[in-house]
Design an enzyme around this catalytic site. Structure first.
Site, PDB file in Angstrom:
ATOM      1  N   HIS A  74     -14.330  -1.473  -1.849  1.00 14.85           N
ATOM      2  CA  HIS A  74     -14.153  -1.418  -3.508  1.00 14.85           C
ATOM      3  C   HIS A  74     -12.998  -1.722  -3.716  1.00 14.85           C
ATOM      4  CE1 HIS A  74     -15.866  -1.887  -7.364  1.00 14.85           C
ATOM      5  NE2 HIS A  74     -15.102  -0.789  -7.597  1.00 14.85           N
ATOM      6  N   ASP A  94      -0.568  -6.567  -1.095  1.00 17.44           N
ATOM      7  CA  ASP A  94       0.684  -7.266  -0.796  1.00 17.44           C
ATOM      8  C   ASP A  94       1.963  -6.160  -1.229  1.00 17.44           C
ATOM      9  OD1 ASP A  94      -0.914  -9.754  -0.529  1.00 17.44           O
ATOM     10  OD2 ASP A  94       0.291 -10.557  -2.230  1.00 17.44           O
ATOM     11  N   GLU A 123      -4.056   0.454  -8.747  1.00 19.75           N
ATOM     12  CA  GLU A 123      -4.660   1.036  -7.216  1.00 19.75           C
ATOM     13  C   GLU A 123      -3.579   0.653  -6.506  1.00 19.75           C
ATOM     14  OE1 GLU A 123      -8.018  -1.381  -7.469  1.00 19.75           O
ATOM     15  OE2 GLU A 123      -8.341  -0.821  -5.373  1.00 19.75           O
ATOM     16  N   ARG A 127     -12.242   8.449  -5.331  1.00 17.46           N
ATOM     17  CA  ARG A 127     -12.122   8.672  -6.400  1.00 17.46           C
ATOM     18  C   ARG A 127     -13.699   8.239  -7.366  1.00 17.46           C
ATOM     19  NH1 ARG A 127     -12.497   3.540 -10.048  1.00 17.46           N
ATOM     20  NH2 ARG A 127     -13.916   2.419  -8.248  1.00 17.46           N
ATOM     21  N   ARG A 139     -19.334   8.656  -4.742  1.00 18.36           N
ATOM     22  CA  ARG A 139     -20.018   6.883  -3.667  1.00 18.36           C
ATOM     23  C   ARG A 139     -19.846   7.034  -2.431  1.00 18.36           C
ATOM     24  NH1 ARG A 139     -16.478   3.204  -7.471  1.00 18.36           N
ATOM     25  NH2 ARG A 139     -17.943   3.528  -9.526  1.00 18.36           N
ATOM     26  N   HIS A 193     -17.979   0.460  -1.925  1.00 22.52           N
ATOM     27  CA  HIS A 193     -18.953   0.599  -3.474  1.00 22.52           C
ATOM     28  C   HIS A 193     -20.682   0.449  -2.602  1.00 22.52           C
ATOM     29  CE1 HIS A 193     -21.369   0.217  -7.478  1.00 22.52           C
ATOM     30  NE2 HIS A 193     -19.722   0.270  -7.890  1.00 22.52           N
TER      31      HIS A 193
HETATM   32  P1  FAD Z   1      -5.350  -5.935 -10.474  1.00 20.96           P
HETATM   33  O1  FAD Z   1      -6.779  -5.895 -11.528  1.00 20.96           O
HETATM   34  O2  FAD Z   1      -6.091  -5.704  -9.423  1.00 20.96           O
HETATM   35  O3  FAD Z   1      -4.655  -6.496 -10.887  1.00 20.96           O
HETATM   36  C1  FAD Z   1      -3.974  -6.809 -10.319  1.00 20.96           C
HETATM   37  C2  FAD Z   1      -2.513  -8.415 -10.057  1.00 20.96           C
HETATM   38  O4  FAD Z   1      -1.578  -7.894  -8.790  1.00 20.96           O
HETATM   39  C3  FAD Z   1      -3.531  -9.220 -10.139  1.00 20.96           C
HETATM   40  O5  FAD Z   1      -2.847 -10.249 -11.787  1.00 20.96           O
HETATM   41  C4  FAD Z   1      -2.629 -10.278  -9.096  1.00 20.96           C
HETATM   42  O6  FAD Z   1      -2.717 -11.999  -8.692  1.00 20.96           O
HETATM   43  C5  FAD Z   1      -1.100  -9.382  -8.837  1.00 20.96           C
HETATM   44  N1  FAD Z   1      -1.023  -9.914  -7.099  1.00 20.96           N
HETATM   45  C6  FAD Z   1      -1.020  -9.174  -6.434  1.00 20.96           C
HETATM   46  N2  FAD Z   1       0.171  -9.846  -5.825  1.00 20.96           N
HETATM   47  C7  FAD Z   1       0.781 -10.549  -5.618  1.00 20.96           C
HETATM   48  C8  FAD Z   1       1.725 -10.871  -5.458  1.00 20.96           C
HETATM   49  N3  FAD Z   1       1.976 -10.816  -4.368  1.00 20.96           N
HETATM   50  N4  FAD Z   1       2.760 -11.515  -6.018  1.00 20.96           N
HETATM   51  C9  FAD Z   1       2.436 -11.707  -8.114  1.00 20.96           C
HETATM   52  N5  FAD Z   1       0.989 -11.091  -7.843  1.00 20.96           N
HETATM   53  C10 FAD Z   1       0.329 -10.261  -7.241  1.00 20.96           C
HETATM   54  N6  FAD Z   1     -12.195   0.911 -11.819  1.00 20.96           N
HETATM   55  C11 FAD Z   1     -12.853   1.235 -13.288  1.00 20.96           C
HETATM   56  O7  FAD Z   1     -12.443   2.633 -14.015  1.00 20.96           O
HETATM   57  N7  FAD Z   1     -13.564   0.921 -14.388  1.00 20.96           N
HETATM   58  C12 FAD Z   1     -14.528  -0.094 -13.580  1.00 20.96           C
HETATM   59  O8  FAD Z   1     -15.427  -0.310 -14.545  1.00 20.96           O
HETATM   60  C13 FAD Z   1     -14.011  -0.494 -12.623  1.00 20.96           C
HETATM   61  N8  FAD Z   1     -15.363  -1.386 -11.971  1.00 20.96           N
HETATM   62  C14 FAD Z   1     -14.776  -2.204 -10.901  1.00 20.96           C
HETATM   63  C15 FAD Z   1     -15.618  -3.536 -10.742  1.00 20.96           C
HETATM   64  C16 FAD Z   1     -14.771  -4.535  -9.949  1.00 20.96           C
HETATM   65  C17 FAD Z   1     -15.593  -5.773  -9.733  1.00 20.96           C
HETATM   66  C18 FAD Z   1     -14.082  -4.548  -9.576  1.00 20.96           C
HETATM   67  C19 FAD Z   1     -13.322  -5.014  -7.650  1.00 20.96           C
HETATM   68  C20 FAD Z   1     -13.385  -3.341  -9.232  1.00 20.96           C
HETATM   69  C21 FAD Z   1     -13.361  -2.367 -10.116  1.00 20.96           C
HETATM   70  N9  FAD Z   1     -12.809  -1.134 -10.624  1.00 20.96           N
HETATM   71  C22 FAD Z   1     -13.124  -0.807 -11.794  1.00 20.96           C
HETATM   72  C23 FAD Z   1     -11.391  -0.413 -10.172  1.00 20.96           C
HETATM   73  C24 FAD Z   1     -10.403  -1.539 -11.455  1.00 20.96           C
HETATM   74  O9  FAD Z   1     -10.978  -3.033 -11.888  1.00 20.96           O
HETATM   75  C25 FAD Z   1      -9.264  -1.692 -10.426  1.00 20.96           C
HETATM   76  O10 FAD Z   1      -8.638  -0.557  -9.832  1.00 20.96           O
HETATM   77  C26 FAD Z   1      -7.512  -2.109 -11.635  1.00 20.96           C
HETATM   78  O11 FAD Z   1      -8.423  -2.999 -12.403  1.00 20.96           O
HETATM   79  C27 FAD Z   1      -6.124  -2.351 -10.597  1.00 20.96           C
HETATM   80  O12 FAD Z   1      -5.935  -2.626 -12.153  1.00 20.96           O
HETATM   81  P2  FAD Z   1      -4.760  -3.291 -11.155  1.00 20.96           P
HETATM   82  O13 FAD Z   1      -3.525  -3.399 -12.729  1.00 20.96           O
HETATM   83  O14 FAD Z   1      -4.117  -2.293 -10.783  1.00 20.96           O
HETATM   84  O15 FAD Z   1      -4.732  -4.137 -10.567  1.00 20.96           O
HETATM   85  C1  SIN Z   2     -18.205  -0.235 -11.849  1.00 21.56           C
HETATM   86  O1  SIN Z   2     -19.196  -0.463 -12.233  1.00 21.56           O
HETATM   87  O2  SIN Z   2     -19.380   0.670 -10.922  1.00 21.56           O
HETATM   88  C2  SIN Z   2     -17.240   0.302 -10.590  1.00 21.56           C
HETATM   89  C3  SIN Z   2     -16.931   1.650 -11.398  1.00 21.56           C
HETATM   90  C4  SIN Z   2     -16.061   1.850 -10.975  1.00 21.56           C
HETATM   91  O3  SIN Z   2     -14.927   1.734 -10.016  1.00 21.56           O
HETATM   92  O4  SIN Z   2     -15.259   2.686 -11.409  1.00 21.56           O
END
Ligand code: FAD
Ligand code: SIN
Length: 535
Positions: free
Chosen positions: A351, A218, A375, A386, A289, A239
Site C-alpha cells: 500500500h 520511477d 510518497e 506510517r 497496520r 494495508h
Molecule cells: P501520487 O498521488 O501517486 O502521484 C504520483 C504522480 O507521479 C502521478 O501523477 C504519476 O502519474 C506521476 N508519475 C510517476 N512516475 C512518473 C514518471 N516517470 N514520469 C512522469 N510522471 C510520473 N494516504 C492518506 O494520507 N490518507 C488516505 O486516506 C489514503 N488512502 C489511500 C488509498 C489508496 C487506495 C492508496 C493507493 C493510497 C492511499 N494513501 C492515503 C496514500 C496516499 O494516497 C499517497 O501516499 C499519496 O497520494 C501520494 O501522493 P504523491 O503526490 O506523492 O503521489
Molecule cells: C485508508 O483509507 O484506509 C487508507 C488510509 C491511508 O492509507 O492512510
C-alpha cells in the site's frame, strides 16, 4: 529532439506535485509532467482522509505521540513536529484551493483510524483523494505560468554527467529530465532550474497492491541512478483490508476497503467467524497496520485461508451507506456484495512505501536543485511504520516547505544560464518480440516479491529474492542497451532496480521493527537497529 526550458520542472501530478506547482505558480514558470492521465495517481484513490489535530479533544502533542509510537523508534522528531504542527494550516490551504470536506454541525467531520488516539481524519465521505485531486487540478487550470503535460514519462534526471562542457562541478546538480513523449515516441529534454520529484510510490513491485499502475518506483529509481541517497525501503506498508477478488486482472489494483470502516465499528473474522484480533492488541482491529496485517497473514497461514472477512453487518445500514457511499456502490455494482448484510472478503496488499529519496526539512534531496515530496520522499516522518492518513498531510506540508526554499534558490539559479545538454541517445532498435519478455520479467518480479519479500520475511527468502532479481536486472539492462526506449521497458527497468534496493535494505536490517518482520531476527534491536538503512 524537442527541448524546452522552465524555472521549475515537476514530475508527477498527485497531491505533492500539484500543491507544489500551485505554490510556485505566481513566481515561476512551471512544467508538470505526468505519465498518464493528469488525475491518475495514488492521491486520486485515497479514501480515509487527511490526519490533522483540529478536534476539541485533540492536540498537536497527541498527534506527535501517535506518529512516534506507530513509527517504532525510527521517526525523525523534527519531521514529525513539523507535519503535526503545520497540518491544520495546510488543511485550511486545501480548502482555500477548493477542496470540500465533509462537515457535521458546521464543523469538519473527523474520522478515526488505526493508531490514532483521537478522531482526526478530515475526509470527503470515502473519496477524499478524488476530491483533493480534482480541487488541485481545477485551481491550477488555466494558470498562465503553468503547463501540465499528460502522457509524458520522465525517463531519467539530467545531471552534470550529461553535460557537453568539459568543466564539471564537484557536487552533482540536477538540470531537469529526459521525458518520453508518447505522441511522437521520442525522448524530449525538459530543462528546469529546479526539479521536484513527486512521482509517488512503488506498490506495483508486488502482485497484490492497492496502488494504481503508475506506482512503479520511477522516482526512486531515477534519483538513485542520478546518485541521490535512498533510505528505508524495507518499510513497505501492507494495508490489512484490500478486497479479495480472484477475478482481478493481474495488473489491476486491489480495491481498498478503508481503515475508516474499522474505525466506524467494522470487525475482522476468520472462516470460523472468530474475532481473531481480540487478545492480539488492546486496540483490536484498530491496532497499527503492521500488527493487523501480520495477524491476518498468520490466520491465513494457520488455516490455509485465501482471505478473512470484514464484518459491518451489525452497524446501522443507513449510516454505513451514508458514510461510505463509494465503497457501497463499488461492492454492489462490481462485486455483487451488499456490505450492510454480507461479509466482505479481505486480504492485505502492498500500500505505502515509508522509505524513499532522502530529503531534509526543506525537501531537498542529496543532489543540488533536486527536491522530492510525497510518497517518493523519505522525510523521516513515518519511521518504521506510517500512521494512517499521515501521508497526504506529509505531502502538502513538505511541498509547501519545498516551495518556500525553491523560491529563494530560484533567485540564485536565474542569474546563471542553463548548461548545454546533449540529446537523448536513442540508438537501439525496436523489437516487437520484446513485449513478451517485458511482460514476463515484470510478472516474475511481482510474484517473487509477493512470495519472498512480503509481510513476513526470512534470510533465506531474501537471499533467494536477491539472486533471482540480480539475474532479471542483468537481462533488463541488456534489453535497455539494445532497444529503443518504450514506456513498458522504462517501468520494468525501474521495477527491477527498486525491487533490488528493497531487498538490499531488508537484508541489512537484522531485526524486526515496524513493517519489517523477519523470522530470523524476530525482535527489535534498539542498539544496532535504531538507525535508517541508507543506500
Ligand atoms: P501520487 O498521488 O501517486 O502521484 C504520483 C504522480 O507521479 C502521478 O501523477 C504519476 O502519474 C506521476 N508519475 C510517476 N512516475 C512518473 C514518471 N516517470 N514520469 C512522469 N510522471 C510520473 N494516504 C492518506 O494520507 N490518507 C488516505 O486516506 C489514503 N488512502 C489511500 C488509498 C489508496 C487506495 C492508496 C493507493 C493510497 C492511499 N494513501 C492515503 C496514500 C496516499 O494516497 C499517497 O501516499 C499519496 O497520494 C501520494 O501522493 P504523491 O503526490 O506523492 O503521489
Ligand atoms: C485508508 O483509507 O484506509 C487508507 C488510509 C491511508 O492509507 O492512510
Amino acid at each position: 529532439m524537442n527541448k524546452q526550458e522552465f524555472d521549475i520542472l515537476v514530475i508527477g501530478s498527485g497531491i505533492a506535485g500539484l500543491s507544489f506547482a500551485l505554490e510556485m505558480a505566481d513566481s515561476a514558470t512551471v512544467m508538470v509532467v505526468t505519465k498518464k492521465d493528469k488525475a491518475e495517481s495514488a492521491t486520486n484513490y485515497a479514501q480515509g482522509g487527511i490526519a490533522a489535530a483540529i478536534g476539541n479533544d485533540d492536540s498537536i502533542d497527541l498527534h506527535i505521540k501517535d506518529t512516534l509510537v506507530t513509527g517504532a523508534g525510527l521517526c525523525k522528531d523534527a519531521a514529525v513536529r513539523a507535519v503535526a504542527t503545520e497540518g491544520p494550516d495546510r488543511i485550511r490551504r486545501l480548502i482555500e484551493w477548493g477542496a470540500e470536506f465533509t462537515e457535521e454541525h458546521g464543523n469538519l467531520s473527523l474520522g478515526r483510524e488505526g493508531g490514532h488516539s483521537a478522531n482526526r481524519i478530515v475526509h470527503k465521505a470515502d473519496y477524499t483523494g478524488r476530491e483533493v485531486e480534482h480541487a488541485l487540478l481545477e485551481a491550477l487550470k488555466n494558470h498562465p505560468q503553468v503547463e501540465l503535460w499528460e502522457n509524458a514519462l520522465a525517463v531519467d534526471l539530467v545531471t552534470d554527467r550529461h553535460l557537453v562542457s568539459a568543466s564539471r562541478p564537484k557536487s552533482r546538480t540536477v538540470y531537469g529530465a529526459y521525458v518520453y513523449n508518447q505522441e511522437t515516441g521520442r525522448v524530449d529534454l525538459i530543462q528546469g532550474h529546479i526539479t521536484l520529484l513527486a512521482s509517488g510510490g512503488m506498490g506495483c513491485v508486488w502482485t497484490n497492491t492497492t496502488n494504481p499502475s503508475i506506482a512503479t518506483g520511477d522516482g526512486v529509481a531515477m534519483a538513485w541512478r542520478a546518485g541521490a541517497r535512498i533510505a528505508n525501503l524495507e518499510f513497505m506498508q501492507f494495508h490489512p483490508t484490500a478486497l479479495y477478488d480472484p477475478r482481478r486482472d493481474v495488473d489491476g489494483r486491489a480495491f481498498l476497503i478503508t481503515e475508516a470502516v474499522r474505525g466506524f465499528g467494522g470487525i475482522l473474522l476468520n472462516h470460523r467467524h472468530e474475532r481473531f484480533m481480540e487478545g492480539q492488541h488492546p486496540l483490536k482491529e484498530l491496532a497499527p497496520r503492521d500488527v493487523v496485517a501480520r495477524a491476518i497473514d498468520s490466520e491465513r497461514k494457520k488455516w490455509g485461508l485465501e482471505h478473512v472477512w470484514l464484518d459491518v453487518t451489525h452497524l446501522d445500514s443507513d449510516e454505513l451507506r451514508n458514510r461510505f457511499p463509494m465503497i457501497f456502490e463499488t461492492l454492489m455494482a462490481e462485486h455483487d456484495i451488499d456490505f450492510t448484510c454480507q461479509l466482505i472478503p479481505v486480504v492485505p496488499a502492498a500500500h505505502y512505501q515509508c522509505g524513499g529519496v532522502v530529503t531534509d526539512m526543506h525537501s531537498r534531496s542529496t543532489l543540488d536543485r533536486l527536491f522530492a515530496a510525497g510518497e517518493v520522499a523519505h522525510t523521516g516522518l513515518h519511521g518504521a511504520n506510517r500512521l494512517a492518513s499521515n501521508s497526504l498531510l506529509e505531502a502538502v506540508v513538505f511541498s509547501h516547505r519545498a516551495a518556500d526554499e525553491a523560491k529563494k534558490l530560484l533567485e540564485e539559479c536565474r542569474t546563471e544560464s542553463m548548461p548545454d545538454i546533449p540529446e537523448w541517445n536513442d540508438s537501439g532498435t525496436y523489437d516487437p518480440e520484446e513485449w513478451v519478455l517485458i511482460r514476463h520479467d515484470r510478472r516474475e518480479i511481482q510474484v517473487l516479491m509477493e512470495d519472498y519479500v512480503g509481510i513476513v520475511r526470512s534470510d533465506l527468502r531474501l537471499q533467494r529474492a536477491a539472486r533471482r532479481l540480480a539475474t532479471i536486472a542483468a537481462e533488463v539492462e541488456d534489453y535497455w542497451r539494445r532497444t529503443t526506449v518504450s514506456p513498458d521497458l522504462v517501468e520494468l527497468r525501474n521495477l527491477a532496480q527498486v525491487a533490488r534496493m528493497i531487498v538490499k535494505c531488508a537484508r541489512q536490517r537484522k531485526e524486526s521493527r515496524g513493517l519489517h518482520y523477519t523470522t530470523d531476527f524476530p525482535r527489535i534491536d534498539n542498539i544496532l537497529g535504531a538507525r535508517d538503512t541508507v543506500i
